[in-house]
Every structure is written in C-alpha cells, then in structure tokens.
Scaffold this motif. Structure first.
Motif, PDB file in Angstrom:
ATOM      1  N   ARG A   4      45.911 -28.804 129.738  1.00  0.00           N
ATOM      2  CA  ARG A   4      45.224 -29.101 128.478  1.00  0.00           C
ATOM      3  C   ARG A   4      45.673 -30.439 127.912  1.00  0.00           C
ATOM      4  NH1 ARG A   4      45.591 -25.063 123.380  1.00  0.00           N
ATOM      5  NH2 ARG A   4      45.217 -26.591 121.775  1.00  0.00           N
ATOM      6  N   ASP A   5      46.954 -30.746 128.043  1.00  0.00           N
ATOM      7  CA  ASP A   5      47.426 -32.058 127.593  1.00  0.00           C
ATOM      8  C   ASP A   5      46.710 -33.175 128.333  1.00  0.00           C
ATOM      9  OD1 ASP A   5      49.126 -30.928 125.816  1.00  0.00           O
ATOM     10  OD2 ASP A   5      50.948 -31.270 126.965  1.00  0.00           O
ATOM     11  N   PHE A   6      46.569 -32.997 129.639  1.00  0.00           N
ATOM     12  CA  PHE A   6      45.911 -34.045 130.409  1.00  0.00           C
ATOM     13  C   PHE A   6      44.432 -34.142 130.056  1.00  0.00           C
ATOM     14  CE2 PHE A   6      49.581 -33.382 133.304  1.00  0.00           C
ATOM     15  CZ  PHE A   6      50.080 -34.667 133.211  1.00  0.00           C
ATOM     16  N   VAL A   7      43.829 -32.993 129.813  1.00  0.00           N
ATOM     17  CA  VAL A   7      42.411 -33.037 129.440  1.00  0.00           C
ATOM     18  C   VAL A   7      42.237 -33.796 128.121  1.00  0.00           C
ATOM     19  CG1 VAL A   7      40.441 -31.630 128.764  1.00  0.00           C
ATOM     20  CG2 VAL A   7      41.743 -31.033 130.776  1.00  0.00           C
ATOM     21  N   SER A   8      43.186 -33.636 127.204  1.00  0.00           N
ATOM     22  CA  SER A   8      43.133 -34.444 125.978  1.00  0.00           C
ATOM     23  C   SER A   8      43.119 -35.923 126.330  1.00  0.00           C
ATOM     24  CB  SER A   8      44.376 -34.224 125.102  1.00  0.00           C
ATOM     25  OG  SER A   8      44.559 -32.894 124.815  1.00  0.00           O
ATOM     26  N   ALA A   9      44.007 -36.286 127.240  1.00  0.00           N
ATOM     27  CA  ALA A   9      44.072 -37.689 127.635  1.00  0.00           C
ATOM     28  C   ALA A   9      42.760 -38.127 128.261  1.00  0.00           C
ATOM     29  CB  ALA A   9      45.231 -37.908 128.597  1.00  0.00           C
ATOM     30  N   GLY A  10      42.177 -37.251 129.067  1.00  0.00           N
ATOM     31  CA  GLY A  10      40.920 -37.595 129.718  1.00  0.00           C
ATOM     32  C   GLY A  10      39.796 -37.792 128.714  1.00  0.00           C
ATOM     33  N   ALA A  11      39.729 -36.900 127.733  1.00  0.00           N
ATOM     34  CA  ALA A  11      38.689 -37.040 126.717  1.00  0.00           C
ATOM     35  C   ALA A  11      38.878 -38.346 125.958  1.00  0.00           C
ATOM     36  CB  ALA A  11      38.747 -35.856 125.758  1.00  0.00           C
ATOM     37  N   ALA A  12      40.129 -38.659 125.633  1.00  0.00           N
ATOM     38  CA  ALA A  12      40.405 -39.909 124.932  1.00  0.00           C
ATOM     39  C   ALA A  12      40.000 -41.101 125.784  1.00  0.00           C
ATOM     40  CB  ALA A  12      41.880 -39.997 124.569  1.00  0.00           C
ATOM     41  N   ALA A  13      40.317 -41.031 127.074  1.00  0.00           N
ATOM     42  CA  ALA A  13      39.946 -42.125 127.971  1.00  0.00           C
ATOM     43  C   ALA A  13      38.432 -42.280 128.020  1.00  0.00           C
ATOM     44  CB  ALA A  13      40.508 -41.870 129.363  1.00  0.00           C
ATOM     45  N   GLY A  14      37.746 -41.149 127.962  1.00  0.00           N
ATOM     46  CA  GLY A  14      36.290 -41.202 127.964  1.00  0.00           C
ATOM     47  C   GLY A  14      35.754 -41.904 126.726  1.00  0.00           C
ATOM     48  N   VAL A  15      36.254 -41.532 125.556  1.00  0.00           N
ATOM     49  CA  VAL A  15      35.844 -42.193 124.317  1.00  0.00           C
ATOM     50  C   VAL A  15      36.138 -43.675 124.408  1.00  0.00           C
ATOM     51  CG1 VAL A  15      36.259 -42.379 121.850  1.00  0.00           C
ATOM     52  CG2 VAL A  15      36.223 -40.146 122.918  1.00  0.00           C
ATOM     53  N   SER A  16      37.326 -43.937 124.902  1.00  0.00           N
ATOM     54  CA  SER A  16      37.784 -45.313 124.979  1.00  0.00           C
ATOM     55  C   SER A  16      36.867 -46.148 125.870  1.00  0.00           C
ATOM     56  CB  SER A  16      39.205 -45.279 125.515  1.00  0.00           C
ATOM     57  OG  SER A  16      39.643 -46.538 125.833  1.00  0.00           O
ATOM     58  N   ALA A  17      36.465 -45.575 127.004  1.00  0.00           N
ATOM     59  CA  ALA A  17      35.574 -46.306 127.898  1.00  0.00           C
ATOM     60  C   ALA A  17      34.192 -46.437 127.283  1.00  0.00           C
ATOM     61  CB  ALA A  17      35.485 -45.595 129.245  1.00  0.00           C
ATOM     62  N   ALA A  18      33.754 -45.399 126.599  1.00  0.00           N
ATOM     63  CA  ALA A  18      32.403 -45.427 126.073  1.00  0.00           C
ATOM     64  C   ALA A  18      32.254 -46.442 124.945  1.00  0.00           C
ATOM     65  CB  ALA A  18      32.018 -44.035 125.581  1.00  0.00           C
ATOM     66  N   PHE A  19      33.235 -46.468 124.065  1.00  0.00           N
ATOM     67  CA  PHE A  19      33.073 -47.294 122.866  1.00  0.00           C
ATOM     68  C   PHE A  19      34.042 -48.469 122.801  1.00  0.00           C
ATOM     69  CE2 PHE A  19      31.880 -42.953 121.942  1.00  0.00           C
ATOM     70  CZ  PHE A  19      30.585 -43.136 121.529  1.00  0.00           C
ATOM     71  N   GLY A  20      34.841 -48.635 123.849  1.00  0.00           N
ATOM     72  CA  GLY A  20      35.853 -49.686 123.769  1.00  0.00           C
ATOM     73  C   GLY A  20      36.810 -49.436 122.630  1.00  0.00           C
ATOM     74  N   ALA A  21      37.114 -48.152 122.396  1.00  0.00           N
ATOM     75  CA  ALA A  21      37.915 -47.800 121.233  1.00  0.00           C
ATOM     76  C   ALA A  21      39.106 -46.941 121.646  1.00  0.00           C
ATOM     77  CB  ALA A  21      37.053 -47.043 120.225  1.00  0.00           C
ATOM     78  N   PRO A  22      40.171 -47.566 122.132  1.00  0.00           N
ATOM     79  CA  PRO A  22      41.313 -46.756 122.581  1.00  0.00           C
ATOM     80  C   PRO A  22      41.947 -45.948 121.455  1.00  0.00           C
ATOM     81  CG  PRO A  22      41.574 -49.074 123.206  1.00  0.00           C
ATOM     82  CD  PRO A  22      40.372 -48.999 122.342  1.00  0.00           C
ATOM     83  N   VAL A  23      42.098 -46.560 120.295  1.00  0.00           N
ATOM     84  CA  VAL A  23      42.704 -45.818 119.194  1.00  0.00           C
ATOM     85  C   VAL A  23      41.763 -44.708 118.736  1.00  0.00           C
ATOM     86  CG1 VAL A  23      43.686 -45.960 116.895  1.00  0.00           C
ATOM     87  CG2 VAL A  23      43.947 -47.859 118.459  1.00  0.00           C
TER      88      VAL A  23
END
Lengths: 772, 772
Positions: free
Chosen positions: B251-270
């Motif tokens: 689950r921790d890694f999936v959190s990271a994956g979802a964040a990476a997805g947002v980050s890639a989609a919107f160029g928004a790492p934070v």
C-alpha cells in the motif's frame, strides 16, 4: 554539573519545583535500577561534559488523545449536529485570525527592520564617505561596531534576562512542541513580545542572522493565544473558544500557527503546511490540513497586502514573503541533464560544509553550556559577536579592491564607493554592508561579473564562521538566511569558475542558478529538512522548474551530512535532553517488548479512593508521574488489579480543589455538579498539589473517580514489541499507555520510556534518565 | 436486482464465488438482525433502483497493520542494522523504478495520442478542405464520426470485454485502495494494459475526456507490480523484494505510484504527494513521504526527458507534465484585491455547475446500472457518444461564423478555414477540432479577442453535456481535462464580459486569467479536492502567485457544491457500495459504543484447534469473515473466552495447505519449519478453502496456531465510543479490532461496521449491508 545543565535548559524557570525531587527516585517503580542508572549517568557526566546521552524527566507530554470520561461524552452527546458545524466554523475563524495576526507581525518586523537598518546604514555610509577622503576610517569602524553592539545588547538583555526561551530561532522548541513535548513557557505572550523585539534588534544589529526562523515561533505563539480565547498573562478571558482549551485542539492550532509563520517568512504557504506536517502531525487529518493551509494562505496574503501598501503599490499581491528570492526567469534558468551531476556534487559539498558548521556549533554550544551560562555573560558575548562582525566586515571591505561599475538601474541600496573610482562601488560591501536578505538576492540575481571570485571566497569563509559563532547566542535569530547566504556565495563562486572553464557555453554563463543550488545545498546541509525545504525553496523562487534539482541537492546534502553529524536543530534538541519521539522506533528494536520498556510497578488508584491517599500520591515526589490507572479493588495480595480507567494528575488536582468528595456530595445535593468547564478554566496552568489545602477531616473523605476517569484508555499486552507500542503511541499522540496482562495493570509506558531507545553507532542504545 | 448491481460492480468477476453465500447470513453472528436488515434492504431496492444506501460485503480490507506473530518477530530479530538499511535502500530503488516506469508510460501515451490524433485530424482536415468548396460536407462529417467511433469501439471493447475495472479514470478505485479497501484486480498487469490502450483509443476517438486521470491508476498498478518483484499474470518471479510482499508495504508503494501518476500527468510532484496523502495515508510517515516525493520527481523528470528528446530539444527539462498549461507570465497575471470577490463568485458558480454536472451524471449512472449493463450495449453506447460528439462538434463548427485572422505565430495546430475568408480560421474549430489539452491551453493563452463570447457560450454548453454523458462510459478516460476545458471556456467568457464592461481598465483586459480561475472553479466543483488540487494547479501553471485565488476558488466551489451534491468520485464510490472510511467518525456518533457497533458473537478458534473445526469454519459461508480471535479454552459454558491472539483466514489457508499439523510435526522432525516465505509466496492470491483437500484422517489432527497468530492484536473495551474506535482503526489502518470485556472476546469490529454510519440529512444514518 546539575547547575550547568540547568542553566542552558529551555525552561530553567521551572526547575525550582523539580529541585525537591532531585535526590529521590524518578519515575514510578523500578527505583533501584533507575537510581543506579542515574548514578552511573552522573558518574559519566563528570567525564563527558554535556548531556546529550541523557533524557530529561522535566518535560511532560501533551495529551493529544481526548480524555473520554463521562463528562466529555455527555457534553459531546448533548451537542447537535449544528453545534459541531459551528465548532468547525469557529476553527476556521481561528485559523484565519492566526494567519492574519502572524502576517501582521511579519509585516511589523519587516518594516521596523527595514527602517532601522536603513537609518543605521545611512548614518554609517555618510560617516564612511566623510572619512574616506579625510582619513580616519577607524572612527567609522568604531561607529559601526558601537551601533551594532548597542542594538544587539538591547536584544540580548531582553532575551537573557526576561525570557531565555526566546533565544535562537525557536524552531527546535516548536519542533518539540509539535512532537508532543510540553516546553514550559514556549507559547506565552511574553515570549512573543521578547522574540519580536529581540529579532528586530539582532537583525538591525548586523549579526549574521535572519528574521525568518523566529516567525515560525511567533506564529505558534499567536496560535496558542488566539485559539484559547483568553490570555493568562494579561488575565483577560474573552469567554470564547472555550471548547478549544485542551491539548488536542491547541496543538492543532499551533501547527497552523507554525505553518502560517513559515508562510509569512518565505511566501511559501504549501511549504508551511508541509513543514507543520513534517515536524508535527502524526495523524494526518484532511480537515486539519486544509485549515493549516488556510492559515498559511491568509498569512502570506496579509503580509503581501500590507507590504504592498507600505511600498506604495497597494493591491499588488504577487510578491510574497519576508524573504523573497526575486523572480527567476525560466529562460535564463534552464538546466540540462549534464548539469545534474554537478548539482549533486554541490549538494555533497553542502552536506560536508553543513556538517562542519554543525560540529563547530556543537562544540561551541558545549562551551557555552559550561562557561557562558550567566545572563550578563551571555549579553556580553552577544555584544562581542556584534562588534567582531562589524570589524570583520569593515576590514574585508577596506582591503577589498573589487570595484564594480554602478549600473544604470542601480540596484544596490547602499553602494559604498570607498577607494573605488567615481561611478564604481565596492563589491564586497554589497555582501557585507546590507541586510542578509538583500545580499542573498543580489547574489542570486546580479549580472554575471558583479562579484569577482576572490571576494566571494573571502566572504564565504568569514561569513561561515561568523554565522556559526552567532547561532546559539542569547538573541532571537534564525539560521536560514545566513545559511542561504553562505551557500549562495560559494554557489555563485562555483558558477563563475564553471563559466570561466567553459567560456563559450551559454547555459553555464549565469552564476545566479548556481548560487541558488549552493544556497539550497548549504541550508540543507545545516538543517537537514528535505520535503518542506524543497517546497519552500521552490515557492520562494516562484519557479517550479527547479523542483527536481533542488530536491536532489537537498537529499544529497542530507545523506552526506547525516554521515558526519546530525542536523543543527536535532543537535540542540538532544543537548536539551528532550524526550523527542522520532517517526519510527529504531529498526532493530523488535527484541524489546512492552515488558522491558514500561515503568513498573505503577501507582494505581481505586475507583473510589480516600482523599488522603490521593493527596499523598500526588505529593510524593518519587511518583511524579501524571497519569494513574484506576483499578477495581487493589487487594492486599500481590496480584495486580484490574484496570477500569485512567485519570490524570491535573484532573485530580481540579477535583481536590473543588472538593468533589462523596460525603460532601450528599450534603450539598443542590449544588451544581462539576463540569468540563471547570477543567477548562484551570487549563493549562494547573496549580501544584502543595497549593491545595486539604484538612485532616477531608483526608478521611472518599472521592469517586468514576465520572472523571477515562474509562477506555488504550492498552497493550506486555508481549507487544517496541515498534508496535511505538506506532500506537506515536500515531495517536498518547501520553500514557497502560500495559496489561489479562486486563491487570502491570506497567505504564510514557514518552520517556520510548524516547530512551535510539540507534547509536554500536546498535541500539539506551539514554539515561535525569532529573534536570 | 442483484444482477443489476453485479453488472456494474468494479469486480464483477469475483461474484461467482460470492454467489454461493447469497442466501445465507452475512457476517459472523447477529444473523437474525442482519438478515432482516438485508431483507428490508432488498425490499427497498425494488423501490429505489440504486444501491447507495447499501454497503457491500464483497470488499475486503487491506491489512495495514503488521501481523506480528512469532515468525515475523524472529525474522525481524535476525535482521541486523545493515539489513534494515538495505531494505530502506531497496525501498528507494523501488520508488525510483516506479517513478521511471510511470514516466515512461505517460510518455508513451502522450506520443501515441499525439501521433494518432495528428493523423486523424489531418485526414479529416484534408477531407473538409476538399468538400468545403465542392459541397458535400456531410461526407466529412460521416468520416469524422466513423473515425471517432472506430477508435472508441476498440477502446470500449477492450474495457467492456477484457477488464471492466479499467473503465473511467480509475481515481475512485485508487482512492478506495489507498483507503484500505481491496478492490479486486485493480492493480493487475492486465488492467494496466487495457487502461493504457483504452485511454489512447478514447482520447484519439475524440471523446470529451482527458488522458491524465488514468495516469494515476497506471502509476498505482506499476507500483503494485514493481514492488512485488514478480508478476502473477506473467507467472514470473524475480525473487527480489520478497520482503515487500504484504499489504503494508504494498500500500505504501501504491501511494508512491499514484503520486508518480499525478506528477507525470500534471507536472506536479508536490501535488502528487499531497494527492496521495489526501486520499490515502492515514499515518503520516516522514520517510514514506520522502520516498513518495522521490517517485514523483523521478516520474516528472523521466517524462520531461523523453519528451524533450521526442520534441527534438534534448535535455530541456523545464516544461513538465502531460498537460501543461503553458507559462503564465506574472506581469500579465497580476491580480488585485478587488478582484478577489469576483474570483469567489466564480468559485460559487463553479460549485453550482459542478453540482449540476454531478447530479446529471448520477442519474445517468443509475440509468446505466439499470439498462446498460451488458458489455455489447456498453460498447454501443460508447460508439454512440463518439459519433454524437463528432456530429455536435461538426455542427457547431459548421454554423459558427466566428472567423479570426491567422496570426503570424500561427499557434493553432489544425486551423480550419471552412467558410472564413482567406487568412482566417474558424474559431469554434480551435476549441472542438483539437485534443482537449490543446484547447485548454489556447483558452488560457490566446490573445484577447481570439474567441467571441457566443462561441465560448455555445462551446461551454455543448461540451458540458458531452463531458457529462461521457463520464462513466465503459472506456478508460479522465474527467480532469474536460472539467478544466468547460471551466476555462466560461471563465474566459466571464473575463471577456468583464473587460467589455470596463473597457479602460487594464487588469481586466486579459481573459486568460479568468479562464484559469474558471477552470479551477469547474474542476473543484466536480471533484471537490482542495489542497492537492490547489497545488496541482499552481504547479501546472508554473506560477506561485495564483495560490491564494485558486485556493479561495476551490474552497468556495467545494462549499457551494457540497451543499447540493457530493463530489463525482464519492458518488461513484457510494454507488459501488464500497465500505469507505472517511477521516473522522460522524460528528454526532458519540452515542454509539463498540458494543453497538461490533459484530457479535465472533467465531473464535482455540490455540490448539482441530483441523476439522478450522476447515468447517473456513468453509462455512455464514462466517465469511477473515480474522478469527484465538482464545484460550473455549469452554462449553456461555462465558466468552480469553483472547490470546488473532489469526487470518489467509494464514489458516496456508497452514492447511502445508499441513502444519501437530501430529505430522512429530513424524517429520527433519522437515523444514514453515517460514514467512511460505506466506509471502502465497500472497496476495490465497487459494479458496474449497481448493484445499483435507482427508478425513487429517480432520482429526490438531493444529497449533501459537506460532502463527498475532499475539498482540489491538483491543478496545466494549464501552469505547465510536469516534475513539474509529480513530484507532483509521490511524493504524486496521482490519480487525477485537472488542473485549476484561480480556474476554465479545465482538469484532471490521471496516464494514465502521463505514456503516454516516451523517445523512436526518442525523446519523446506518447503511444496510448487502452481499452484492
């Protein structure tokens, strides 16, 4: 020895009460072992003259867990949905107020500093101009040194004599508070006043300090004050926000205040939220986070708004923060893949320099603990540093021959011509003869060629030692800006050297970019924050592009720095022996179980207990703990009793004060029942047991604790492993965790029991507990 | 009815196994009341044709709590400090990999979509140009509609027939997963493949959808795959990262994956980090957050890097994200204090429009649940929508007479001249004849005057209904971009109207600013995220200045929207009857205690239990729960037994599979002991009990659970109030919480017991439990 430890403590004032228990056993139970532990600790103390291997028993925990007793449940059950909604709205209002006031304070500090510094620099500049040709610049030097020293003296006197806890940036203290440690007097109004005046004096006094760190502390104090709807210092109770008078709510608001402080200081609302979360919140709550964000936003906005009026451009809101790094235009600031290794190397350098800074400051702090603990000595040291800073700066400027032409835009505020030709100015003076904020900005943005490498090198070197000496003085001041300044200087130096190596390559032509990376590296190397710092830097530069490089730099700086020495704030927290709980239990602590960790035996109370017993228990300095498990019938046998609740020292004190005795209750049936309000009114400064008079007759009365105790305290079986205990304790922000064996109380785990264990160089180490 | 509910469920495939238990009692115990509850629920179902008042029993919880049994503790104790450090490093490596792969996938989607869409638009454009003069544009229309429909058909067939869970944006599913609900097949490789192909088809097919939402799901799948070091679908086990094969780590890694997805989609790492935290993490852990941040950074960076190569500007890394809003220059974009009320009004409008969108979509979803549940119907509906979208767009363009001169920079990619004069293009076509991402950007940045108000108004109106119809189709697609587009259109319209009202005032001259605010308002009104969305918008615009206005707008939109209807994702989660735990227990739930909430009586097992009993317990569909308290001696008397541990269904299954029986242990002393590895190998797809053969002899054997049970499960006394139970459960991510009375098991609290209660219009309401 005890004296030495005491003198530097953040809360030396409360030591008097603790002094009585100095020779007595410390926590409940295991007196033998604890005593011997302490003795050995004292033995070691004579060898090792600092106390980072100790854990002070002086600090108490905040109660982040609601005390769910009957009174509380009754109140909650009486409340309608609308009341909860009103509460929620008032939380938002409080957060808005916190943001607004924090922004105002930031604005006040900024304007006063700018005005006073302007006067100071103009006076000195005129003087220098006068004496440059006439000869006799030593008079200017003396003028400068005396001006600096007098401002600093004022600030140092305020801090050293009136409120020692206002010293420094306040970030370590706020870190501890958010971690759940009650640091005495840290969120009082007096602390705020001293802090604000102190920081103005030290910045105007020309020390190598920033005004940003103290904003975080200021925000926290504002939050703690506003949210309670009253001021104990001013003895005013506005009869509002009474619901918020408990640790749980207060701590949430203090998080918001700290975030608002960061936000005002750096124009970084998101950074502020992340700072609060990184340092404080264990349990992430969405609504809370939004409120924190709201407070941060309002804070930046207020500051902006009033500064825009002050700057005669009312309504222009796009330039936030006390420190503003200026706008980095993305065209100039593009970076390329092959620059990333360079950035990482700079991060490593920042880590090494940061560790060096921390080691030097650590030694210095030890020295101060031993020899500079009297207030007048502290004031004198501060004045000395101020004079030396002025002298060094003057000497550097005097001997520098880096003359630069005054550009048409003329961005330097106090250009010193000195021995330069007409139309030129001394470049060293831009760095030294200015508030540090402006120096940072000029290092970031001035045209290539404004500084020559020698100037930057010398400046880095001197400022490094000055800043290191300054941090830990008895003045209110932050370490952010000096760190940024040191880093920006050597970063710009790197940029210039790179550009000179590859003269044709355009992307390396702008040294401002490297100044930014250097600043991040140095700051990261010193304070070792990563997530929030990245966001703060990104927000302060107003440019998202640099996210990844800054993050890589900060991570490298942290990894490299951690190899040598801890972060500056952690060093100071450790030197204060604060029982600070980290995020996780030490990795290799699965060996330990609650049985080894807990304090045992525990003093328990009966559900219906004799008043005399309670008074004796509370008065007994050998059981100076704050929570007592309530049990059903402590039989005379050795068998532990069955747990049925938990009651706090503060609750017992209120009960004793109101004489809630069974016998009296029958005789005064008409009288009103004790309510939650009575507990709230006494919060947070509960009187000591000594101040409560209990007559001999009353000692024979009985007290029924059923209604007041928390009937459902969290418990763990005694076989629970330390990481599991730790997780429960940390996640819920507990203060007491009862260890049970088949529902019989066998021990109690408190913060100190968990904070004792840490990973040292030789595996798991245990800190010693000490009264100081 | 059951059929209807089943057909739309996210996990219809697993229903077969559940079907057996359809008519039987549901949870352990209280069969009478539960049954009647279910019956009444069924009764109501015939009246109300949707299931938002139900709570499905189909979904299981993830186990965020470590199962601390002897095996686990032994392993942890064997590990040295270095092993823990290696683990930590491999966590970072995994996060780096997650970021990298997510970035690659984003890059792949982006490039393929751009290429295919380019081909499509060029073909259609040529055709239109050919037929504009010849007459016969209906052929162009047919070509357009057929092209769109075929792409969409492909995508819809993939989704409807191969992996229904890949439909939609995947954000609700990931929200549920991060909340701790196991959604079957949501993080499988097949889902990822279908998702990626599906999203390409639907974007190229010209639907009113975005490719950004699905990135979040894709990132999550990548994370779940990479972190396990094996693929069950491909039957490959790389024998790495075995330590991570449990729910906690995954689950921790999936959190990271979802964040990476947002980050890639919107160029928004934070923004990605905050999204993960807002939706998922209950317990904030600093190291975890850093790793999430790292994954996000790497993801943006990878995407940037490869896109920069694709765009023939290798190494230029300053333009992140799949969607890029273009650079907002701060000079043009300044705002003033008096504009803030305007922004807030726009936020309110966004909230109202968003709520309207959600209400319409809600009705549509109900309709789909009832009538469009067969895959072929779903495919046909998707094709119909595609054809209608093309037709509407074509009609709008055809009848529009908004001709604009082609500027010298010529930013429009496929300018359609149609009936405009030479050197001019049809302005409506910029909005419709383009991928939605590019339309958004042109609405933000095109010069004032590029669109006339009528065009914008008509566009808003049609696109609003198209987008609303599209969301919930059986295709992979996101709702972010359509929302932004609708908002940008009416925002720009507002800006134009304002500018025309006050023609002399410069700050209102730029409609791009209002387009941005409108986009934020509309998106906020539909999805109701605030914190992460603010940061995402700020990062995507690359400009920090707009933080406060965007935040105010989003908060207003949320408050106004919540007044009418929930957020879109929440609606869909509710329609799936997922037991979703919110942040806090309902405010007015202090009335309830664990006693009322828990399931009781509980099936308990003895510490040494007969195999037959275990098999019977597991096979018994009426006790289909997943955790069994282990007790000391269940006597025949009615008195509840003493708790000594907790064991999971999955553990028992592994034990049965390996025949870990006391009798056999004596006969095979030489054989190896069961290890944690055996449990990890079986994770996460434990076989059903039916597949394990236990002979009649074996049924008489005994099983010793001592070593395998979690000896220290969390417990609460039965008087604990619901909010307190909730807090413990939520903060620690529990799956089972044992309710004890003096250490005797009296009940068990699971996710469903807590998620049942919610605040409705008439105070606290209880959802009904249903098998589907």
């Amino acid at each position: 020895m005890a004296n030495i430890t005491k003198k530097v403590s953040w809360s030396s004032r409360t030591d008097e009460s603790g002094a009585a228990g100095e020779g007595t056993p410390l926590l409940n139970g295991s007196e033998q072992s604890r005593l011997s532990r302490q003795d050995s600790a004292r033995g070691r103390l004579h060898e090792i003259p600092h106390n980072e291997k100790l854990l002070s028993l002086k600090y108490e925990s905040l109660d982040y867990d609601n005390i769910e007793n009957q009174l509380f449940l009754e109140e909650e059950r009486r409340m309608s949905f609308m009341s909860f909604r009103c509460l929620e709205i008032s939380r938002w209002v409080v957060c808005g107020l916190i943001g607004f006031l924090t922004g105002l304070i930031a604005c006040f500090i900024d304007i006063v500093v700018e005005q006073l510094a302007g006067i100071k620099y103009r006076v000195i500049k005129e003087n220098i101009v006068k004496f440059t040709e006439a000869g006799g610049l030593s008079i200017s030097l003396i003028l400068w040194a005396v001006l600096n020293s007098s401002f600093v003296m004022l600030g140092a006197i305020l801090v050293a004599f009136f409120e020692p806890i206002a010293a420094g940036s306040g970030i370590p203290q706020i870190k501890c508070y958010l971690n759940g440690v009650k640091i005495p007097r840290v969120v009082r109004l007096k602390t705020l006043v001293v802090k604000v005046c102190g920081v103005i004096c030290s910045v105007v006094g020309g020390l190598a300090v920033g005004k940003e760190g103290p904003m975080i502390h200021s925000g926290a104090v504002v939050a703690a004050g506003v949210s309670q709807g009253r001021s104990t210092s001013l003895k005013r109770d506005f009869k509002i926000f009474e619901y918020f008078r408990r640790d749980t709510e207060k701590r949430d608001f203090v998080s918001a205040g700290a975030a608002a402080g960061v936000s005002a200081a750096f124009g970084a609302p998101v950074g502020g939220v992340l700072f609060s979360l990184e340092e404080g919140a264990s349990f992430w709550n969405q609504m809370l986070t939004w409120r924190i964000f709201f407070a941060s936003m309002i804070s930046t906005f207020t500051l902006n708004f009033f500064l825009s009026i002050y700057n005669k451009k009312p309504g222009e809101l796009s330039n936030p923060g006390l420190i503003n790094f200026g706008r980095f235009e993305s065209e100039i600031m593009e970076y390329n893949l092959y620059e990333i290794p360079l950035f990482i190397a700079m991060g490593a350098l920042g880590g090494i320099l940061g560790a060096l800074f921390n080691v030097l400051n650590y030694w210095l702090t030890i020295f101060r603990i031993r020899y500079v603990h009297r207030p007048c000595l502290q004031v004198m040291e501060a004045m000395l540093v101020a004079a030396v800073t002025a002298t060094v700066a003057f000497t550097m400027i005097y001997f520098s021959n880096d003359c630069q032409p005054l550009g048409p835009e003329h961005t330097e505020e106090y250009p010193l011509q000195l021995f330069c030709a007409d139309g030129e100015y001394n470049s060293m003076a831009t760095a030294f003869f200015n508030t540090p904020e402006k120096s940072v900005r000029s290092l970031f943005h001035n045209q290539p060629g404004t500084y020559n490498p020698l100037t930057l090198g010398l400046f880095t070197l001197t400022y490094f030692f000055l800043a290191c000496w300054t941090y830990g003085l008895s003045v209110s001041a932050g370490v952010f800006i000096p760190s940024l300044l040191i880093g920006a200087a050597w970063g710009r130096l790197c940029g210039i050297l790179l550009a000179s190596l590859t003269s044709t390559n355009t992307p390396w032509a702008d040294p401002g970019k490297y100044a930014l990376i250097g600043a991040a590296a140095q700051l990261g190397g010193i304070v070792r924050m990563t997530l929030s710092l990245t966001v703060i830097m990104v927000e302060a530069t107003g440019n998202v592009t640099y996210g990844l490089p800054i993050m890589l730099v900060l991570m490298t700086a942290k990894i490299v720095g951690d190899y040598f020495q801890e972060g500056l704030y952690d060093i100071h927290i450790k030197l204060q022996s604060v029982p600070f709980l980290h995020w996780d239990a030490p990795a290799t602590s699965h060996w330990l179980t609650a049985r080894e960790v807990m304090s045992s035996p525990v003093t328990c109370l009966n559900r219906i207990e004799k008043v005399g017993t309670i008074v004796d228990t509370l008065s007994n300095t050998s059981t100076n703990h704050n929570g007592f498990p309530v049990v059903v019938q402590v039989s005379d046998s050795d068998e532990p009793a069955k747990l049925c609740g938990l009651i706090l020292r503060s609750q017992l004190i209120v009960l004793l004060k109101h004489k809630v005795f069974v016998e009296l209750a029958q005789s005064r049936l008409t009288q009103r029942k004790l309510q939650l309000k009575d507990f709230r009114d006494a919060y947070p400064r509960f009187p000591p047991i000594q101040s409560i008079h209990v007559s001999q007759d009353e000692r024979e009365c009985m007290m029924d604790l059923t209604e007041f105790m928390n009937t459902t305290p969290y418990t763990v079986p005694q076989d629970t492993s330390l990481p599991r205990v730790f997780k429960l304790f940390r996640a819920l922000g507990l203060r007491h965790l009862v260890v049970v064996d088949d529902n019989r109380v066998v021990g109690l785990v408190t913060r100190k029991d968990l904070a004792r264990y840490h990973l040292g160089k030789h595996g798991l180490e245990e800190l010693h507990l000490a009264q100081t």
